[in-house]
Write an enzyme that holds these catalytic residues in place. Structure first.
Site, PDB file in Angstrom:
ATOM      1  N   ASP A 225       2.544   5.607  -6.820  1.00  0.00           N
ATOM      2  CA  ASP A 225       3.798   5.448  -6.090  1.00  0.00           C
ATOM      3  C   ASP A 225       5.012   5.298  -6.997  1.00  0.00           C
ATOM      4  O   ASP A 225       6.142   5.426  -6.537  1.00  0.00           O
ATOM      5  CB  ASP A 225       3.713   4.218  -5.171  1.00  0.00           C
ATOM      6  CG  ASP A 225       2.736   4.451  -4.044  1.00  0.00           C
ATOM      7  OD1 ASP A 225       2.802   5.522  -3.445  1.00  0.00           O
ATOM      8  OD2 ASP A 225       1.896   3.576  -3.787  1.00  0.00           O
TER       9      ASP A 225
ATOM     10  N   HIS B 112      -2.638  -2.349  -9.554  1.00  0.00           N
ATOM     11  CA  HIS B 112      -3.597  -1.752  -8.629  1.00  0.00           C
ATOM     12  C   HIS B 112      -4.831  -2.635  -8.577  1.00  0.00           C
ATOM     13  O   HIS B 112      -5.219  -3.218  -9.592  1.00  0.00           O
ATOM     14  CB  HIS B 112      -3.981  -0.344  -9.106  1.00  0.00           C
ATOM     15  CG  HIS B 112      -4.549   0.491  -8.016  1.00  0.00           C
ATOM     16  ND1 HIS B 112      -5.874   0.427  -7.665  1.00  0.00           N
ATOM     17  CD2 HIS B 112      -3.960   1.380  -7.180  1.00  0.00           C
ATOM     18  CE1 HIS B 112      -6.071   1.267  -6.662  1.00  0.00           C
ATOM     19  NE2 HIS B 112      -4.934   1.852  -6.348  1.00  0.00           N
TER      20      HIS B 112
ATOM     21  N   HIS C  40       0.865  -1.193   0.000  1.00  0.00           N
ATOM     22  CA  HIS C  40       0.000   0.000   0.000  1.00  0.00           C
ATOM     23  C   HIS C  40       0.901   1.243   0.000  1.00  0.00           C
ATOM     24  O   HIS C  40       1.682   1.431  -0.931  1.00  0.00           O
ATOM     25  CB  HIS C  40      -0.929  -0.112   1.222  1.00  0.00           C
ATOM     26  CG  HIS C  40      -1.999   0.922   1.336  1.00  0.00           C
ATOM     27  ND1 HIS C  40      -2.377   1.750   0.308  1.00  0.00           N
ATOM     28  CD2 HIS C  40      -2.800   1.274   2.388  1.00  0.00           C
ATOM     29  CE1 HIS C  40      -3.352   2.550   0.711  1.00  0.00           C
ATOM     30  NE2 HIS C  40      -3.622   2.288   1.976  1.00  0.00           N
TER      31      HIS C  40
HETATM   32  N1  ACO Z   1       4.472  -6.913 -10.600  1.00  0.00           N
HETATM   33  C1  ACO Z   1       4.309  -8.100 -11.232  1.00  0.00           C
HETATM   34  N2  ACO Z   1       3.151  -8.774 -11.302  1.00  0.00           N
HETATM   35  C2  ACO Z   1       2.099  -8.209 -10.682  1.00  0.00           C
HETATM   36  C3  ACO Z   1       2.189  -6.989  -9.988  1.00  0.00           C
HETATM   37  C4  ACO Z   1       3.439  -6.332  -9.961  1.00  0.00           C
HETATM   38  N3  ACO Z   1       3.615  -5.171  -9.330  1.00  0.00           N
HETATM   39  N4  ACO Z   1       0.987  -6.681  -9.474  1.00  0.00           N
HETATM   40  C5  ACO Z   1       0.165  -7.676  -9.819  1.00  0.00           C
HETATM   41  N5  ACO Z   1       0.828  -8.598 -10.552  1.00  0.00           N
HETATM   42  C6  ACO Z   1       0.284  -9.810 -11.172  1.00  0.00           C
HETATM   43  C7  ACO Z   1      -0.067 -10.855 -10.124  1.00  0.00           C
HETATM   44  O1  ACO Z   1       1.029 -11.704  -9.867  1.00  0.00           O
HETATM   45  C8  ACO Z   1      -1.219 -11.565 -10.795  1.00  0.00           C
HETATM   46  O2  ACO Z   1      -0.697 -12.417 -11.796  1.00  0.00           O
HETATM   47  P1  ACO Z   1      -1.336 -13.881 -12.035  1.00  0.00           P
HETATM   48  O3  ACO Z   1      -2.772 -13.608 -12.425  1.00  0.00           O
HETATM   49  O4  ACO Z   1      -0.518 -14.488 -13.101  1.00  0.00           O
HETATM   50  O5  ACO Z   1      -1.237 -14.583 -10.704  1.00  0.00           O
HETATM   51  C9  ACO Z   1      -1.951 -10.449 -11.529  1.00  0.00           C
HETATM   52  O6  ACO Z   1      -0.950  -9.452 -11.799  1.00  0.00           O
HETATM   53  C10 ACO Z   1      -3.102  -9.848 -10.735  1.00  0.00           C
HETATM   54  O7  ACO Z   1      -2.569  -9.266  -9.555  1.00  0.00           O
HETATM   55  P2  ACO Z   1      -3.147  -9.424  -8.087  1.00  0.00           P
HETATM   56  O8  ACO Z   1      -2.012  -9.649  -7.135  1.00  0.00           O
HETATM   57  O9  ACO Z   1      -4.274 -10.385  -8.071  1.00  0.00           O
HETATM   58  O10 ACO Z   1      -3.703  -7.974  -7.823  1.00  0.00           O
HETATM   59  P3  ACO Z   1      -4.230  -7.398  -6.462  1.00  0.00           P
HETATM   60  O11 ACO Z   1      -5.363  -6.528  -6.808  1.00  0.00           O
HETATM   61  O12 ACO Z   1      -4.485  -8.470  -5.453  1.00  0.00           O
HETATM   62  O13 ACO Z   1      -2.993  -6.525  -5.890  1.00  0.00           O
HETATM   63  C11 ACO Z   1      -1.444  -4.764  -5.693  1.00  0.00           C
HETATM   64  C12 ACO Z   1      -2.847  -5.181  -6.163  1.00  0.00           C
HETATM   65  C13 ACO Z   1      -1.241  -5.179  -4.225  1.00  0.00           C
HETATM   66  C14 ACO Z   1      -1.348  -3.240  -5.758  1.00  0.00           C
HETATM   67  C15 ACO Z   1      -0.389  -5.435  -6.600  1.00  0.00           C
HETATM   68  O14 ACO Z   1      -0.569  -4.988  -7.926  1.00  0.00           O
HETATM   69  C16 ACO Z   1       1.036  -5.138  -6.154  1.00  0.00           C
HETATM   70  O15 ACO Z   1       1.557  -5.865  -5.311  1.00  0.00           O
HETATM   71  N6  ACO Z   1       1.705  -4.072  -6.703  1.00  0.00           N
HETATM   72  C17 ACO Z   1       3.021  -3.699  -6.244  1.00  0.00           C
HETATM   73  C18 ACO Z   1       2.937  -2.897  -4.956  1.00  0.00           C
HETATM   74  C19 ACO Z   1       2.399  -1.508  -5.182  1.00  0.00           C
HETATM   75  O16 ACO Z   1       2.830  -0.790  -6.086  1.00  0.00           O
HETATM   76  N7  ACO Z   1       1.475  -1.100  -4.311  1.00  0.00           N
HETATM   77  C20 ACO Z   1       0.888   0.250  -4.361  1.00  0.00           C
HETATM   78  C21 ACO Z   1      -0.534   0.180  -4.767  1.00  0.00           C
HETATM   79  S1  ACO Z   1      -1.189   1.790  -4.995  1.00  0.00           S
HETATM   80  C22 ACO Z   1      -1.429   2.393  -3.460  1.00  0.00           C
HETATM   81  O17 ACO Z   1      -1.652   1.756  -2.486  1.00  0.00           O
HETATM   82  C23 ACO Z   1      -1.351   3.853  -3.351  1.00  0.00           C
END
Ligand code: ACO
Length: 493
Positions: A392, A336, A297
């Site tokens: 971010d 996201h 987050h």
């Molecule tokens: N890098 C690589 N792969 C990713 C990323 C990433 N940053 N984010 C999601 N994915 C992939 C997942 O592995 C998943 O792949 P799969 O379907 O093959 O298993 C797919 O994309 C869907 O992702 P989920 O994890 O199901 O998405 P979720 O909605 O649960 O998570 C989150 C969202 C936590 C923001 C995630 O994208 C992440 O971890 N991003 C990196 C951390 C980040 O930047 N957080 C800030 C968010 S914005 C904020 O809070 C202001």
């Protein structure tokens, strides 16, 4: 519910047929949503061999790990269309607010629902700035942290600590309906806590900054803007007529406005979850701060910089992305839960970055960040998963260029987000019908009923032998540790 029938087309209901019993149910659809509690009426008898822990007779549960499709409330505050990349505060597009408004005016909008008139704005601004001063004895609290404490640990604790000064705002002391009294909620008391939390957030954050440098604290100045005062409290070192750089002050204000709210994210949900027990708002906001700290987050801005430093140079980007695809590394600042196209805030942040870099010079990591961004946006792995930069990805580069330490970045997210947390908290306290405690259900998959086994007989129980305690793992028995401690004490005496 419970009547098997064919409803006429166009009726606002969902027909559910339970194939275990053959019964059909009609569930009302309101605002494109169905009520989870309606499903409790869908019951079946337990079949032979089925666990009693499944609670089949108690009605169907809705499983939604991580709240992927669960609406926990009705809200009038912020609207996001994740597919179209739209973000609006109380109906106003974020782009218009970023261009024409400022953080404090937008804060009023988020909390009270409309843009303030000139006199409302002046009163609001004066109240917030007037409430920025902290009691002098809070200094001891800040000095109790170690020089290398993470500033989010300090800020989270400080927000909860702040509540200890205001017994009049504590429902445990004043009556549990202090903020929810039907047609007579204590609006004035509520407003006062809002002024205090927004006004003092910058002061607490600046104190968290200065205590780690061993510097004296700075009393909030008069006559400066919200972000101007914040920068002053962090950076003033006794120079005469010191004022923060106006471009950096404005850039920080735009970033604050962009971070002010984002509907039901992890931290605002934490504030509401904790607030739903009717605890005081300082404790609820502290819970939001703790939730925001995590790298998935608000801690992502800090994680982005650590990631870019670890990548080092643009030529290392392809190898890094390959590691991400193999799930060996995380691409922080991408992806996201809601946005499935670019985060609209990221474009404004990118523009703000250019303004800041004109003053500070470009950050050495910018080229690596651009190379990473461009490569990921062209890569099928990220395109097919609809992964794009979130706010971010760029914000950390601005904070770094402005000279903030990496671990301070989440603080720069938490301070403006106090506004959104309070907007949601206030809305929940004042909602018709009062507050319902947020108490979700679970699907129990643990052991079935079993009988207690006495300690002396337990060694023979299969399974326990395989799970030694932490003390056995560490190789030190408690007795050895106590004996050596006693020895040390004796030696000292
Ligand atoms: N890098 C690589 N792969 C990713 C990323 C990433 N940053 N984010 C999601 N994915 C992939 C997942 O592995 C998943 O792949 P799969 O379907 O093959 O298993 C797919 O994309 C869907 O992702 P989920 O994890 O199901 O998405 P979720 O909605 O649960 O998570 C989150 C969202 C936590 C923001 C995630 O994208 C992440 O971890 N991003 C990196 C951390 C980040 O930047 N957080 C800030 C968010 S914005 C904020 O809070 C202001």
């Amino acid at each position: 519910m419970g009547k098997p029938l064919d409803p006429p087309p166009g009726s606002n209901t969902l027909t559910v047929r339970d194939n275990r019993t053959g019964k059909s149910y009609q569930i009302p659809i309101v605002d494109n949503s169905i009520s989870a509690t309606d499903f409790k009426a869908i019951k079946a008898s337990r079949v032979a061999g089925e666990r009693e822990e499944n609670e089949t007779e108690k009605g169907l549960r809705l499983a939604d790990r991580g709240f992927l499709n669960t609406a926990v409330l009705r809200s009038e505050i912020t609207y996001i269309d994740g597919d179209a990349g739209v973000l609006r505060y109380r109906g106003y597009p974020i782009e218009q607010l970023a261009q024409h408004s400022n953080h404090l005016e937008t804060a009023y909008l988020l909390i009270y629902g409309s843009l303030p008139t000139p006199s409302q704005y002046q009163t609001w601004r004066d109240e917030i700035m007037h409430h920025s001063v902290i009691h002098a004895d809070a200094e001891q609290f800040f000095r109790s942290f170690r020089y290398d404490a993470h500033p989010m640990a300090i800020l989270t604790s400080a927000l909860a600590y702040l509540g200890s000064y205001y017994s009049e705002a504590n429902p445990s002391l004043q009556g549990q309906n202090l903020f929810t009294k039907g047609d007579k909620p204590s609006l004035a008391t509520m407003d006062k806590q809002i002024y205090r939390l927004i006004g003092k957030a910058t002061t607490l954050a600046a104190m968290a900054y200065r205590v780690r440098q061993g510097r004296e604290f700075v009393t909030p100045p008069t006559g400066l803007s919200y972000t101007g005062s914040f920068l002053y409290q962090m950076d003033h070192l006794g120079q005469e007529n010191y004022v923060p750089n106006p471009v950096l002050e404005k850039a920080l204000d735009v970033l604050f406005l962009l971070h002010a709210d984002h509907e039901m994210n992890a931290s605002s949900t934490s504030v509401l979850q904790v607030g739903s027990s009717l605890v005081d708002p300082f404790s609820a906001v502290a819970a939001g701060c703790a939730s925001l700290y995590g790298p998935l987050h608000g801690g992502a801005n800090e994680a982005v910089i650590r990631m870019l430093i670890s990548i080092g140079k643009p030529e290392n980007v392809p190898a890094f992305l390959e590691a991400v695809k193999k799930r060996e590394k995380v691409l922080s600042g991408f992806g996201h839960r809601v946005y499935k196209t670019s985060d609209p805030r990221s474009f404004i942040v990118r523009k703000t970055a250019d303004e800041v870099f004109k003053i500070t010079g470009k950050d050495e990591l910018l080229e690596t960040a651009m190379a990473l961004h461009d490569a990921a946006m062209k890569d099928d792995y990220f395109i097919s998963r609809k992964l794009a930069p979130n706010v971010d990805f760029w914000s950390g580069l601005i904070y770094r260029a402005m000279g903030f330490p990496n671990d301070y970045f989440p603080v720069l997210f938490a301070v403006p987000r106090v506004v959104g947390w309070l907007a949601h908290w206030r809305q929940m306290m004042l909602q018709a019908g009062g507050v319902k405690i947020w108490r979700p259900r679970q699907i129990y998959v643990g052991a079935a009923k079993r009988d207690y086994v006495g300690l002396e007989d337990r060694i023979a129980v299969e399974g326990l032998k395989k799970t030694p305690s932490a003390i056995e793992h560490s190789g030190i028995s408690k007795r050895t540790r106590l004996a050596s401690f006693k020895g040390q004490t004796k030696a000292k005496l």
